[in-house]
Design a protein around this motif. Sequence first.
Motif, PDB file in Angstrom:
ATOM      1  N   SER A  24      58.430  68.009  62.334  1.00 49.58           N
ATOM      2  CA  SER A  24      59.774  68.329  62.815  1.00 49.58           C
ATOM      3  C   SER A  24      60.599  67.480  61.827  1.00 49.58           C
ATOM      4  O   SER A  24      60.226  66.695  61.211  1.00 49.58           O
ATOM      5  CB  SER A  24      59.971  67.827  64.160  1.00 49.58           C
ATOM      6  OG  SER A  24      59.964  66.650  64.410  1.00 49.58           O
ATOM      7  N   PRO A  25      61.910  67.561  62.143  1.00 49.04           N
ATOM      8  CA  PRO A  25      63.042  66.923  61.124  1.00 49.04           C
ATOM      9  C   PRO A  25      63.002  65.311  61.393  1.00 49.04           C
ATOM     10  O   PRO A  25      63.653  64.647  60.466  1.00 49.04           O
ATOM     11  CB  PRO A  25      64.455  67.594  61.584  1.00 49.04           C
ATOM     12  CG  PRO A  25      63.952  69.031  62.153  1.00 49.04           C
ATOM     13  CD  PRO A  25      62.603  68.751  62.862  1.00 49.04           C
ATOM     14  N   THR A  26      62.683  64.991  62.684  1.00 51.80           N
ATOM     15  CA  THR A  26      62.349  63.544  62.966  1.00 51.80           C
ATOM     16  C   THR A  26      60.983  62.958  62.261  1.00 51.80           C
ATOM     17  O   THR A  26      60.812  61.811  62.863  1.00 51.80           O
ATOM     18  CB  THR A  26      62.613  63.436  64.365  1.00 51.80           C
ATOM     19  OG1 THR A  26      61.868  63.894  65.033  1.00 51.80           O
ATOM     20  CG2 THR A  26      64.089  63.934  64.709  1.00 51.80           C
ATOM     21  N   GLN A  30      54.166  68.841  64.895  1.00 54.81           N
ATOM     22  CA  GLN A  30      54.382  70.030  65.553  1.00 54.81           C
ATOM     23  C   GLN A  30      53.128  71.211  65.390  1.00 54.81           C
ATOM     24  O   GLN A  30      52.734  71.149  64.269  1.00 54.81           O
ATOM     25  CB  GLN A  30      55.375  70.749  65.300  1.00 54.81           C
ATOM     26  CG  GLN A  30      56.720  69.958  65.765  1.00 54.81           C
ATOM     27  CD  GLN A  30      58.082  70.774  65.155  1.00 54.81           C
ATOM     28  OE1 GLN A  30      58.427  70.689  63.955  1.00 54.81           O
ATOM     29  NE2 GLN A  30      59.083  70.997  66.021  1.00 54.81           N
ATOM     30  N   ALA A 135      64.741  72.184  65.025  1.00 56.97           N
ATOM     31  CA  ALA A 135      63.597  71.662  65.007  1.00 56.97           C
ATOM     32  C   ALA A 135      62.476  72.743  65.457  1.00 56.97           C
ATOM     33  O   ALA A 135      61.554  72.282  65.723  1.00 56.97           O
ATOM     34  CB  ALA A 135      63.647  70.466  66.074  1.00 56.97           C
ATOM     35  N   HIS A 137      62.020  74.182  68.446  1.00 55.31           N
ATOM     36  CA  HIS A 137      61.199  73.782  69.752  1.00 55.31           C
ATOM     37  C   HIS A 137      60.897  75.093  70.416  1.00 55.31           C
ATOM     38  O   HIS A 137      60.030  75.001  71.112  1.00 55.31           O
ATOM     39  CB  HIS A 137      62.226  73.122  70.548  1.00 55.31           C
ATOM     40  CG  HIS A 137      62.720  71.635  69.721  1.00 55.31           C
ATOM     41  ND1 HIS A 137      63.769  70.829  70.222  1.00 55.31           N
ATOM     42  CD2 HIS A 137      61.732  70.669  69.083  1.00 55.31           C
ATOM     43  CE1 HIS A 137      63.554  69.791  69.572  1.00 55.31           C
ATOM     44  NE2 HIS A 137      62.596  69.679  69.063  1.00 55.31           N
ATOM     45  N   HIS A 190      61.322  67.028  73.309  1.00 55.94           N
ATOM     46  CA  HIS A 190      62.368  68.055  72.566  1.00 55.94           C
ATOM     47  C   HIS A 190      63.691  67.625  72.862  1.00 55.94           C
ATOM     48  O   HIS A 190      64.575  67.588  72.158  1.00 55.94           O
ATOM     49  CB  HIS A 190      62.202  69.294  73.222  1.00 55.94           C
ATOM     50  CG  HIS A 190      60.829  69.839  72.600  1.00 55.94           C
ATOM     51  ND1 HIS A 190      60.374  71.301  73.092  1.00 55.94           N
ATOM     52  CD2 HIS A 190      59.860  69.602  71.770  1.00 55.94           C
ATOM     53  CE1 HIS A 190      59.188  71.286  72.628  1.00 55.94           C
ATOM     54  NE2 HIS A 190      58.665  70.378  71.847  1.00 55.94           N
ATOM     55  N   GLU A 193      64.632  64.658  70.849  1.00 55.48           N
ATOM     56  CA  GLU A 193      64.900  65.021  69.566  1.00 55.48           C
ATOM     57  C   GLU A 193      66.129  65.717  69.233  1.00 55.48           C
ATOM     58  O   GLU A 193      66.588  65.468  68.161  1.00 55.48           O
ATOM     59  CB  GLU A 193      63.756  65.689  69.247  1.00 55.48           C
ATOM     60  CG  GLU A 193      63.633  66.050  67.562  1.00 55.48           C
ATOM     61  CD  GLU A 193      62.131  66.452  67.474  1.00 55.48           C
ATOM     62  OE1 GLU A 193      61.437  65.806  66.325  1.00 55.48           O
ATOM     63  OE2 GLU A 193      61.550  67.663  67.863  1.00 55.48           O
ATOM     64  N   ILE A 197      69.240  65.130  66.658  1.00 58.88           N
ATOM     65  CA  ILE A 197      69.775  65.917  65.424  1.00 58.88           C
ATOM     66  C   ILE A 197      71.020  66.311  65.897  1.00 58.88           C
ATOM     67  O   ILE A 197      71.908  66.445  64.905  1.00 58.88           O
ATOM     68  CB  ILE A 197      68.712  67.148  65.490  1.00 58.88           C
ATOM     69  CG1 ILE A 197      67.054  66.599  64.987  1.00 58.88           C
ATOM     70  CG2 ILE A 197      69.507  68.264  64.734  1.00 58.88           C
ATOM     71  CD1 ILE A 197      66.378  68.037  65.299  1.00 58.88           C
TER      72      ILE A 197
END
Length: 267
Positions: A24-26, A30, A135, A137, A190, A193, A197
Motif C-alpha cells: 500500500s502507499p504507506t 496487501q 490505497a 482498499h 483501512h 491508512e 493519505i
Amino acid sequence: MKFSALKALSFSLASIALVACTTSPTGRNQLLLFPESQLSEMGVQAFSGMKSNIKISNKPVQNSYVQCIADSIIKHVPTEVFDGQWEVVVFDDTQLNAFALPGGKIGVYTGLLEVATNQHQVAAVMGHEVGHVIAQHGNERVSQNALIGTGTQIVNQVLQANEVQSSGLIMSGLGLTTQYAVALPFSRTHESEADEIGVELMAKAGFDPRESVQLWKNMSKASGGQSQPEFFSTHPSPQTRIEDLESKMTSAMKYYNAAPERPDCEA
C-alpha cells in the motif's frame, strides 16, 4: 478432505497470495486478486445503482461547492489511480458520510455538510474517502472476501474468468450495502491508512489540514458521545483519530505551506 487434497489446496492459496501480494502507499502488505479495471467497473455499476435509488440534491450552490472542493482534491490524485473524468454527486440524505469508488466516483451526503462546517473540513472527508481508492482498499476487501468468505470456487472464478457471482460480495467489498443506501465502514487499519493519505492529499490541494482535527471534534459532538468503545468498533474512536492526525500534522503542514493554490470554494 484427504490430506493430499488439503495440502494441494493450501499450496494453491499460498501461491495465489504470493502472486497477488503488493504494498500500500504507506508500506503495508496487501492481497489484491482483481485487476484495477474490474474494480473500476464494479465502482461504476455501484454508483449508477446509487443514483437510481437515492435522491440527488438539486441545489446549485450546494453542488457547485462540493464540486469545487472535489476538483481541487482530484488534481492531486495520481493518474495511475484513475486517469478519466471524475463524477461527483451530492445525495440528498441525512447521513454524516461521503464515499469514493474505483472508477472515479465521489458521493457526498447532504447530512455531512451540516457537520463539516467549512471547505477544509469537507476536503478532509473527501481526501479520506479518495484515500481508500488510492490505497485500493476496495480491491483488498473484495479479495479477502473471495478467499475467506466464499471458498475456492469463487477464487477459481476470480483467477480464471475475473468474475464474481455474488453482488453482496462486491458491494460489501466496495464499502456499500446491496440496498445502496448505507456506506459500510472499512476496517480500523483501512480507516487509519485513509486518514494518513487523506490529510496529505487535502494539504497538497491547499486545504488547511488542521481542520481535519476540528472535523472529528464536530463528528464526536454530533454523535452525542454515543460512539462505541474502540475495541468493539471497526472505526478508530474519534479521540484516536484526532491523536493520529495531530501526530501527522507537522508533515501535512509542510505540504499545505508548499501548496501552489488556496481554493476558495465558499466564495
